[in-house]
Design an enzyme around this catalytic site. Structure first.
Site, PDB file in Angstrom:
ATOM      1  N   ALA A 263       0.847  -1.190   0.000  1.00 29.57           N
ATOM      2  CA  ALA A 263       0.000   0.000   0.000  1.00 29.57           C
ATOM      3  C   ALA A 263       0.878   1.234   0.000  1.00 29.57           C
ATOM      4  O   ALA A 263       2.100   1.123   0.122  1.00 29.57           O
ATOM      5  CB  ALA A 263      -0.903   0.012   1.240  1.00 29.57           C
ATOM      6  N   GLU A 265       1.128   5.534   1.209  1.00 29.58           N
ATOM      7  CA  GLU A 265       0.626   6.527   2.164  1.00 29.58           C
ATOM      8  C   GLU A 265       0.382   7.915   1.590  1.00 29.58           C
ATOM      9  O   GLU A 265       0.433   8.901   2.337  1.00 29.58           O
ATOM     10  CB  GLU A 265       1.635   6.638   3.313  1.00 29.58           C
ATOM     11  CG  GLU A 265       2.987   7.300   2.949  1.00 29.58           C
ATOM     12  CD  GLU A 265       4.101   6.326   2.587  1.00 29.58           C
ATOM     13  OE1 GLU A 265       3.793   5.184   2.194  1.00 29.58           O
ATOM     14  OE2 GLU A 265       5.284   6.713   2.693  1.00 29.58           O
ATOM     15  N   ASN A 266       0.085   8.057   0.295  1.00 32.26           N
ATOM     16  CA  ASN A 266      -0.177   9.376  -0.299  1.00 32.26           C
ATOM     17  C   ASN A 266      -1.032  10.233   0.625  1.00 32.26           C
ATOM     18  O   ASN A 266      -2.024   9.765   1.171  1.00 32.26           O
ATOM     19  CB  ASN A 266      -0.918   9.193  -1.618  1.00 32.26           C
ATOM     20  CG  ASN A 266      -0.353   8.071  -2.449  1.00 32.26           C
ATOM     21  OD1 ASN A 266       0.798   8.116  -2.837  1.00 32.26           O
ATOM     22  ND2 ASN A 266      -1.156   7.027  -2.670  1.00 32.26           N
ATOM     23  N   HIS A 298      -0.348   1.093   9.367  1.00 38.32           N
ATOM     24  CA  HIS A 298       0.960   1.528   8.879  1.00 38.32           C
ATOM     25  C   HIS A 298       0.820   2.759   7.969  1.00 38.32           C
ATOM     26  O   HIS A 298       1.493   3.775   8.179  1.00 38.32           O
ATOM     27  CB  HIS A 298       1.625   0.376   8.127  1.00 38.32           C
ATOM     28  CG  HIS A 298       2.957   0.703   7.538  1.00 38.32           C
ATOM     29  ND1 HIS A 298       4.144   0.409   8.178  1.00 38.32           N
ATOM     30  CD2 HIS A 298       3.307   1.312   6.374  1.00 38.32           C
ATOM     31  CE1 HIS A 298       5.152   0.825   7.430  1.00 38.32           C
ATOM     32  NE2 HIS A 298       4.671   1.368   6.331  1.00 38.32           N
ATOM     33  N   GLU A 299      -0.052   2.667   6.986  1.00 42.00           N
ATOM     34  CA  GLU A 299      -0.184   3.786   6.044  1.00 42.00           C
ATOM     35  C   GLU A 299      -0.762   5.008   6.743  1.00 42.00           C
ATOM     36  O   GLU A 299      -0.336   6.133   6.495  1.00 42.00           O
ATOM     37  CB  GLU A 299      -1.055   3.380   4.844  1.00 42.00           C
ATOM     38  CG  GLU A 299      -0.601   2.124   4.101  1.00 42.00           C
ATOM     39  CD  GLU A 299       0.869   2.105   3.708  1.00 42.00           C
ATOM     40  OE1 GLU A 299       1.453   3.174   3.496  1.00 42.00           O
ATOM     41  OE2 GLU A 299       1.429   0.982   3.627  1.00 42.00           O
TER      42      GLU A 299
HETATM   43  N1  ARG Z   1       5.795   3.657   1.286  1.00 44.81           N
HETATM   44  C1  ARG Z   1       5.122   2.409   1.031  1.00 44.81           C
HETATM   45  C2  ARG Z   1       4.941   1.756   2.389  1.00 44.81           C
HETATM   46  O1  ARG Z   1       5.733   1.103   2.945  1.00 44.81           O
HETATM   47  C3  ARG Z   1       5.858   1.525   0.105  1.00 44.81           C
HETATM   48  C4  ARG Z   1       5.864   1.984  -1.316  1.00 44.81           C
HETATM   49  C5  ARG Z   1       7.013   1.440  -2.057  1.00 44.81           C
HETATM   50  N2  ARG Z   1       6.775   1.438  -3.458  1.00 44.81           N
HETATM   51  C6  ARG Z   1       7.735   1.269  -4.363  1.00 44.81           C
HETATM   52  N3  ARG Z   1       7.394   1.224  -5.596  1.00 44.81           N
HETATM   53  N4  ARG Z   1       8.982   1.135  -4.058  1.00 44.81           N
HETATM   54  O2  ARG Z   1       4.016   1.979   3.047  1.00 44.81           O
HETATM   55 ZN    ZN Z   2       5.675   2.344   4.881  1.00 45.40          ZN
END
Ligand code: ARG
Ligand code: ZN
Length: 875
Positions: A263, A265-266, A298-299
């Site tokens: 997922a 987190e935008n 988490h997000e």
């Molecule tokens: N920030 C996201 C999370 O851990 C992971 C996204 C990673 N995406 C990527 N294409 N590397 O919640």
């Molecule tokens: Zn993350």
């Protein structure tokens, strides 16, 4: 190209405001980006503005409303350079690009999943949408206008708060969104399509009413209820545990079925792999429910640790990921059983992070070099990163840790920060020097502690000799001494803690020995009787232990340790030791045998009513083939390991048949389904008992009955796995597999379980099974969930199949990875890490694995993603 931490420098230009206009169409989406660009004060007016792109089609560039002369521009699909930016310190830059989201199979940037437009920009996907300073220290305030045909995309979402929406000519419509919080480009998101909505709201502790929305494929709304509940619990928990409140008027989550990771987190618009949103008892297992709860949390938690405070550059990835994993672990521990959660975390860490840290892909929690950042979304950055934060809390204590976190939020809100900033808040809040501790971020490799003990009754002295070593890892041959917080307990008769009157040789506080030197001789005085010593309680440090423990002590700890983790660990160590001994017996051509007291202990743990059922289930789960291989370390023969494991399972089942059977019956649940942790624990215990009982006479019939009478997916999938794995090829197994397939053919997420179960059936036939399943109507090389279920499971959870002695498993795997790579390099690169431990195999398999790695490395047009993994694996 190699990116280096020490090369960081701030950019010459900033982009305080970004306005984006999308006119969506599957083959030709037009994006107009209007950027307010500012030159930093100390930068010369002749400095060119260099923007990142990735495969872009440029249509138009204007500066302050005027078309730029071609001679003043350098353009390529991957870069846009303004050679002579205006002399004014601030100007407006308009860039128009054209994209084909429908053809975007890499699933980075703007793409379509099930006819829904969606985006994935972390880490460097934004540059596939428009030219930009696509780096996390460029924080910008975004306004986004989306236009689409109303029939194609009735729903138009982006970050922040909704501003305006309305109709346009010819069946088109638009919506405008504004996000007041400056954010890096990797947090940009857009979703447009026809989706069903689940709505709710949450009132924050200061009284802000937040509209919550979860968007799913129309008709699947009923499957989003658990995710919504988890979201509200997450919002509540972050207020209580970390004092963090939500900051926008809306919070939206969208579930899509094609997604590279779990997922994203935008800001204000989280996008999820639908696997981590959709659940009900008919389609999701208890493990799915637990994952959904953890990932929703988490997000959501990223809103503060990641979004409000982001990363200066991608070397700092663990600043947001390690910390946010720690936060979601704590959330789950509070929502469920802390002991059970901790054991599960450690099992995951050992299964995924330890082999990474002990193999060719080892890197520090904060890396210093990368070629492809997507390959650093690793277990080391995430899981070890979380363990490092946990150790900070262990060292400082919960209160001072919280004060440090408060200071972090206060000092760095709105900034792009570094690991140094993070460590500094804890130094300032505690007055302690954490410079030696900081090596956990900088040094790769799993430290080892060798511990031995002696008791001198005459002197009433108990002594622990502790020695640390950190093995060399790629590009770090010499290691410095670490600060390792080693929680311990001295345990006397009946399980009572043993008091001591004094201690010297190391600083010892609150049950933690601070190991900082190569060798400590820690003397406890006033200890009359020899205690059993419980080490690394709660898994206080992510290390391996070589402890000379008497078997009698391990048995004692497995029954009496008051630390639930260490009690589990003691039994698990006994099982591992027995499995390794059996492995050696098998290699020596002998029948393995097991101590009756071990199989008896398994029986007494199973029926110990003072222990939670979920804990008992974890204790009874034997170390997996890969766990055993890791502990053996070299010259691995997966077939002999598997045979040892089968033999121990049978021995435990035979020794406890009657008791297990009675317990199994007593755990049958007639009440209404609930996904809560206690109910899930009872199901887990009953299902592991089924696994043992299935090895006894009439086991296949028992499992078939369990399958048929199952009233939820947890029980159904567990029974199917038992049939497929323990009774491979039996009429019962074939019948159940066929029935399952028929029932769930039109539900891809459930079919993933069917693929997974078959891909993990041990034995040499697995290659053919998996190869045949790639032609199944429900399988698709373009969908990451399908690929991971079938190919990922085969290569990472089927030791005997994948490592087939003739190398056919590897060759099939290499062809498949290259096929996936044509569409989706990121997923292919992730798959390829399955070969990272090739050097620990026995020579025959090692040679086969090497050959296959070389063949991938020599393939034509290899992507940067896959090349990076394969070359590091071979180096
Ligand atoms: N920030 C996201 C999370 O851990 C992971 C996204 C990673 N995406 C990527 N294409 N590397 O919640
Ligand atoms: Zn993350």
């Amino acid at each position: 190209q190699v990116f280096k931490l020490e090369d960081y420098r701030p950019s010459d230009y900033l982009i305080p405001e970004t306005s984006l206009e999308f006119r969506l169409s599957p083959q030709a989406t037009v994006v107009a980006a209007i950027l307010t660009v500012e030159r930093r004060e100390d930068i010369s007016t002749s400095a060119p503005l260099v923007l990142d792109g990735d495969g872009l089609t440029l249509k138009r560039v204007e500066v302050d409303g005027k078309v730029v002369r071609p001679a003043d521009l350098l353009t390529s699909p991957d870069q846009l350079t303004l050679l002579k930016p205006p002399a004014a310190p601030r100007f407006q830059l308009l860039i128009e690009t054209e994209l084909a989201p429908a053809g975007n199979e890499a699933l980075m940037g703007l793409y379509r999943s099930n006819n829904v437009y969606c985006t994935q920009c972390e880490a460097e996907g934004f540059r596939r949408i428009t030219y930009f300073l696509d780096r996390p220290d460029i924080l910008s305030v975004y306004t986004v206008r989306i236009e689409a045909r109303r029939d194609e995309a009735p729903l138009l979402l982006s970050n922040g708060n909704p501003v305006e929406s309305g109709d346009l000519a010819e069946g088109w419509h638009y919506a405008t969104w504004h996000d007041p919080f400056p954010k890096p480009s990797y947090l940009f998101a857009l979703v447009a399509g026809n989706l069903g909505q689940v709505a709710d709201n949450f009132v924050t502790k200061s009284g802000r009413k937040v509209e919550l929305g979860i968007y799913v494929e129309p008709g699947k709304e009923a499957l989003a209820g658990y995710a919504m509940d988890a979201l509200k619990r997450s919002m509540q928990w972050d207020e209580e545990a970390f004092g963090r409140e939500y900051d926008l008027d809306v919070f939206n989550i969208v579930a899509v079925s094609d997604f590279n990771m779990g997922a994203m987190e935008n800001k204000g618009l989280n996008i999820f792999n639908d696997k981590y949103v959709l659940a009900d008892q008919e389609t999701a297992t208890d493990a799915d429910f637990a994952n959904i709860e953890a990932i929703i949390a988490h997000e959501y938690f990223h809103n503060w640790t990641g979004n409000r405070i982001t990363c200066r550059d991608w070397f700092q990835l663990c600043l947001k990921e390690g910390l946010t994993v720690f936060r979601d672990h704590e959330f789950s521990a509070d929502q469920r059983s802390r002991a059970v959660k901790r054991i599960a975390e450690v099992r995951t860490l050992r299964a995924h992070q330890f082999p990474e840290d002990q193999g060719p892909l080892a890197h520090p929690v904060r890396p210093r070099r990368y070629r492809e950042i997507n390959n650093f979304y690793t277990a080391t950055v995430y899981e070890k990163g979380s363990e490092v934060v946990r150790m900070i809390r262990t060292i400082l204590g919960a209160e001072v840790f919280r004060a440090g976190m408060d200071l972090y939020f206060e000092r760095h809100d709105g900034e792009a920060a570094t690991i140094e900033d993070f460590i500094k808040v804890f130094e300032d809040a505690s007055g302690r020097d954490l410079s030696q501790f900081a090596l956990w971020y900088h040094q790769a490799g799993t430290p080892n502690l060798t511990v031995s003990s002696t008791h001198n009754p005459a002197a009433q002295e108990f002594t622990l000799e502790i020695e640390q070593s950190v093995p060399p890892t790629p590009s770090e041959s010499r290691k410095r001494l670490m600060h390792i917080p080693l929680a311990f307990g001295l345990i006397g008769a009946g399980g009572k803690p043993v008091a001591y009157s004094g201690v010297e040789g190391a600083s010892v506080e609150d049950g933690v020995i601070h190991v900082r030197k190569r060798r400590h001789v820690v003397r406890f005085s006033g200890v009359a009787e020899r205690p059993a010593v419980s080490l690394n309680r709660g898994f206080s440090a992510p290390v391996t232990l070589s402890a000379e423990q008497k078997a009698a002590d391990q048995y004692f700890l497995a029954r009496h340790d008051s630390d639930a983790f260490s009690r589990w660990q003691a039994f698990n160590t006994l099982l591992t030791d027995a499995l390794i001994a059996a492995f050696r017996q098998i290699l020596g051509g002998k029948q393995p045998d097991f101590a009756p007291r071990l199989t008896e202990l398994a029986g007494s743990i199973a029926s110990d009513e003072t222990l939670e059922p979920a804990y008992r289930a974890l204790a009874l789960a034997l170390p997996g083939d890969a766990d055993i291989a890791r502990d053996i370390g070299k010259n691995i023969d997966p077939d002999a390991i598997h045979a040892a494991r089968q033999a121990l399972a049978l021995a435990i089942g035979m020794a406890n048949g009657e008791a297990f059977s009675g317990l199994y019956d007593s755990l049958a649940d007639k009440s209404a389904f609930s996904p809560d942790a206690a109910s899930a624990g009872r199901r887990a215990l009953r299902n592991i008992l089924l696994d043992y009982l299935s090895l006894l006479p009439d086991g296949a019939a028992l499992a078939a009955g369990h399958f048929q009478s199952a009233s939820n997916m947890t029980d159904r999938a567990a029974a199917l796995a038992v049939l497929a794995h323990r009774h491979h090829g039996s009429p019962e197994a074939s019948k159940a597999l066929a029935a399952f397939e028929q029932t769930y053919a039109s539900d891809p997420l459930v079919m993933d379980k069917w693929f997974q179960i078959q891909a993990s059936v041990p034995g040499p036939q697995a290659v053919e099974t998996v190869r045949a399943l790639t032609a199944h109507a429900g399988f698709s090389m373009g969908n990451p969930n399908r690929v991971r279920s079938l190919i990922g499971t085969f290569s990472s959870a089927n030791q005997t199949g994948f490592h087939r002695a003739d190398g056919e498993g590897y060759r099939f795997f290499a062809r498949t990875v290259l096929e996936v790579e044509k569409r989706n390099p990121q997923v292919a690169a992730r798959l390829a890490t399955a070969l990272r431990s090739w050097r620990s195999l026995e020579p025959g398999r090692q040679a086969q694995a090497r050959e296959v790695l070389v063949s991938i490395a020599n393939a034509e047009n290899l992507s940067a993603d896959l090349r990076d993994i394969v070359e590091r694996t071979l180096a």
